[in-house]
Design an enzyme around this catalytic site. Structure first.
Site, PDB file in Angstrom:
ATOM      1  N   GLU A  45       5.220   2.801   3.419  1.00 39.55           N
ATOM      2  CA  GLU A  45       6.653   2.655   3.225  1.00 39.55           C
ATOM      3  C   GLU A  45       6.831   1.840   1.942  1.00 39.55           C
ATOM      4  OE1 GLU A  45       8.925   0.700   6.322  1.00 39.55           O
ATOM      5  OE2 GLU A  45      10.753   0.930   5.139  1.00 39.55           O
ATOM      6  N   ARG A 270      -6.641  -2.163  12.737  1.00 35.43           N
ATOM      7  CA  ARG A 270      -6.243  -2.600  11.407  1.00 35.43           C
ATOM      8  C   ARG A 270      -7.167  -3.707  10.942  1.00 35.43           C
ATOM      9  NH1 ARG A 270      -1.048  -3.186  11.162  1.00 35.43           N
ATOM     10  NH2 ARG A 270      -0.852  -4.783   9.602  1.00 35.43           N
ATOM     11  N   LYS A 280       3.363  -7.164   5.348  1.00 36.03           N
ATOM     12  CA  LYS A 280       4.297  -7.168   4.214  1.00 36.03           C
ATOM     13  C   LYS A 280       5.438  -8.144   4.451  1.00 36.03           C
ATOM     14  CE  LYS A 280       4.264  -2.578   3.850  1.00 36.03           C
ATOM     15  NZ  LYS A 280       4.667  -1.215   3.495  1.00 36.03           N
TER      16      LYS A 280
END
Ligand code: ATP
Ligand code: MG
Length: 575
Positions: A45, A270, A280
């Site tokens: 994104e 992850r 983020k």
């Protein structure tokens, strides 16, 4: 494929032992699934800069495509116009390219599919699988129930198909305000999976989009967009992180309900890295609240920060290969990342001498105005890198902490009356210490040298215990050098004690600026981005932004100390 770590671990096992997804793909290929095709995608994104966790996903998706003769798309998952920007799009491209991957002409945007997605939503309404809900956001939350208590149906759930179609079109046309209506999937308000309790598919958002401008008033939600974007692009293996495991049911539901091509979602753990944050949301705070200077501050775990710090693309790829791909979350020690950059830089960087905290040394018996050009080896690991000349003269700089007036027993460097070797030069003996009469601070040392020891060995065979790096004072190039420590003092800054914030664990010493460093003259023209090993001090890189001709700025990428070897040893002893 041979992974970089296959030499030191599991050399007989296939590489897939460290990557369960390879096993799945190989089974699919054997079974002739997807006509033997492999198509993956990296779907960021554009709402922030990429970090080392994204690098893991990039290496995985592009790496699998390359390995199985497939293709990997770069797709921007840009469905939230309030946080996305073209600046982020550009940075993502730069970072993926820098890592060494190529999406060719396959640069896709979820926002390019908005029209098609709207039609899919209409199709769901027509099939009775979606409805316009007019509850407020708060009411929707209340109606959803809890993990232990089923939700209850919205009073708007049984609207007619005709009414739903009309309302949805009018939502698109801008007739309603944000929050007045949403489009929801009609699934099951009692599902044990909360995400299946009639999830929102579309919401009104009167915010211009960085690509579609004011064209859209309604925007599709992530869960609706992602599976359909994968489907539109013919993705075979849709690889995402573990927290999306719970979303898979909805991913499958949307595709099945619409009867479209159905990629397989596969989740992996992850990357979590010690002493840093990889989210983020948190990284944005570090930038916006001024805890760091920018997204590419060399203390940031962003790809641009690592680049500026001096990391090579290869070292980051090797790191991603070494950590493997697993199903269970774990924390990787920063020392492994540092090990990977050291390993690469050791082979490729020239050795040079630089003094970070200079202490003047005057060689009393060396002729004034004489300069000798001494031969120095550029890289003992690679003879083809040759040698260079380093000037030697009567006044030199050595490192302040290479001298002690009153040394403890194990200090083998310079001290009054003690003889040491100057690298590539001579043996010197300290004969006098000059101090500031007021502060008592040592200002300079007086030494004598033995002309017979040129090149670093004594013809009479006498030995010295210490070898120091040095720089000729008259020839030195001055520079600013930035030294870094872990940005967080806590191994896992995401574990926040009550009443605290992750920013409370920021290391106040994460950056130390030394503005009066003295480097050998071969560095005076060093170009931004170039990397060196400063002997005994570490690997350094000329700063990409702040270094100018005549005012050099270096970042220390990493010290020479291998803490990873120690960690490994400790782990092996435990076993
Ligand atoms: P963040 O958690 O940092 O906000 P995100 O998941 O919201 O990241 P996206 O832009 O959606 O960021 O991520 C793009 C891709 O990178 C996704 O497939 C995501 O799963 C993957 N990714 C993000 N963080 C990591 C990580 N730490 N390790 C591995 N893959 C990651
Ligand atoms: Mg995400």
């Amino acid at each position: 494929m041979k992974t970089p770590n296959s030499k030191d671990t599991n050399s007989d096992e296939p590489a897939r032992s460290t990557n369960f997804i390879k096993y799945i793909i190989e089974e699919d290929l054997k079974a002739g699934k997807n006509d033997g095709k492999v198509r993956t995608r990296f779907p960021p994104e554009p709402n922030g800069y990429l970090h080392i966790g994204h690098a893991k996903s990039i290496c995985l998706n592009f790496g699998l495509a390359a390995e199985y003769n497939g293709l990997c798309n770069l797709r921007y998952d840009d469905t939230d116009p309030s946080k996305e920007s073209i600046e982020y799009v550009a940075s993502i491209k730069e970072d993926v390219r820098w890592l060494g991957f190529d999406w060719q002409d396959r640069e896709y945007y979820a926002s390019n599919y908005f029209e098609q997605l709207f039609e899919y939503a209409v199709q769901l309404i027509k099939a009775g699988d979606a409805y316009v809900d007019s509850l407020s956001a708060e009411e929707i939350r209340q109606y959803r129930g809890t993990l232990t208590r089923p939700g209850k149906n919205s009073p708007y759930r049984e609207r007619s198909i005709g009414e739903n179609l009309d309302l949805f079109e009018r939502m698109r046309a801008g007739e309603y305000e944000e929050g007045e209506h949403v489009l929801r999937a009609k699934i099951d308000m009692a599902s044990p999976n909360m995400l299946m309790r009639d999830p929102t598919l579309y919401r009104i958002k009167k915010v211009p989009h960085y690509r579609t401008g004011g064209m859209w008033i309604v925007y599709p939600m992530y869960d609706f967009t992602h599976c359909l974007s994968d489907s539109i692009e013919g993705i075979t293996h849709s690889i995402c992180t573990l927290e999306f495991e719970i979303n898979r049911e909805l991913y499958d539901w949307v595709l099945d309900q619409l009867g479209v091509y159905h990629p397989q979602q596969i989740e992996f753990a992850r990357l979590n890295l010690s002493h840093t944050v990889l989210s983020k949301r948190k990284l944005i705070r570090l930038v916006e609240e001024g805890h760091v200077k920018s997204w590419d501050d060399p203390r940031m775990p962003t790809i641009s920060g690592l680049r500026r710090r001096g990391y090579t693309p290869k070292s980051v790829r090797n790191f991603c290969d070494r950590i493997g791909v697993a199903k269970a979350d774990s924390m990787v020690d920063m020392a492994l990342l540092e090990y990977c950059i050291r390993e690469d830089l050791n082979k490729i960087t020239p050795r040079v001498m630089g003094v970070l905290r200079p202490l003047k040394v005057i060689i009393d018996n060396y002729p004034e105005n004489e300069v000798e050009e001494l031969d120095a080896i550029n890289n003992p690991e690679d003879a083809s890198m040759g040698t260079r000349k380093v000037p030697f003269s009567r006044e030199l700089y050595i490192e302040q902490d290479d001298f002690m007036e009153d040394p403890p027993r194990k200090f083998f460097r310079l001290a009054p009356g003690r003889e040491v070797r100057l690298r590539y030069a001579y043996f010197i003996t300290c004969v006098d210490v000059v101090k500031d009469p007021k502060t008592g601070k040592i200002i300079e040392l007086h030494c004598t040298y033995d002309p017979e020891t040129r090149g670093g060995d004594a013809p009479d065979g006498r030995k010295v215990k210490g070898t120091l790096h040095w720089v000729s004072a008259a020839h030195a190039a001055s520079a600013e050098v930035r030294l870094y420590e872990h940005f967080f003092v806590k191994e896992n800054p995401n574990e926040v004690e009550e009443g605290k914030d992750f920013t409370d664990y920021i290391n106040p010493n994460s950056l130390e600026i030394l503005s009066n460093c003295m480097l050998e003259p071969s560095l005076s023209e060093a170009i931004p981005g170039s990397r060196y090993q400063f002997e005994r001090l570490g690997y350094f890189c000329v700063d990409l932004k702040d270094s100018k001709n005549g005012s050099l700025v270096f970042n220390r990428t990493v010290t020479l100390r291998d803490t990873w070897a120690k960690i490994l040893k400790a782990q092996q002893q435990k076993k």
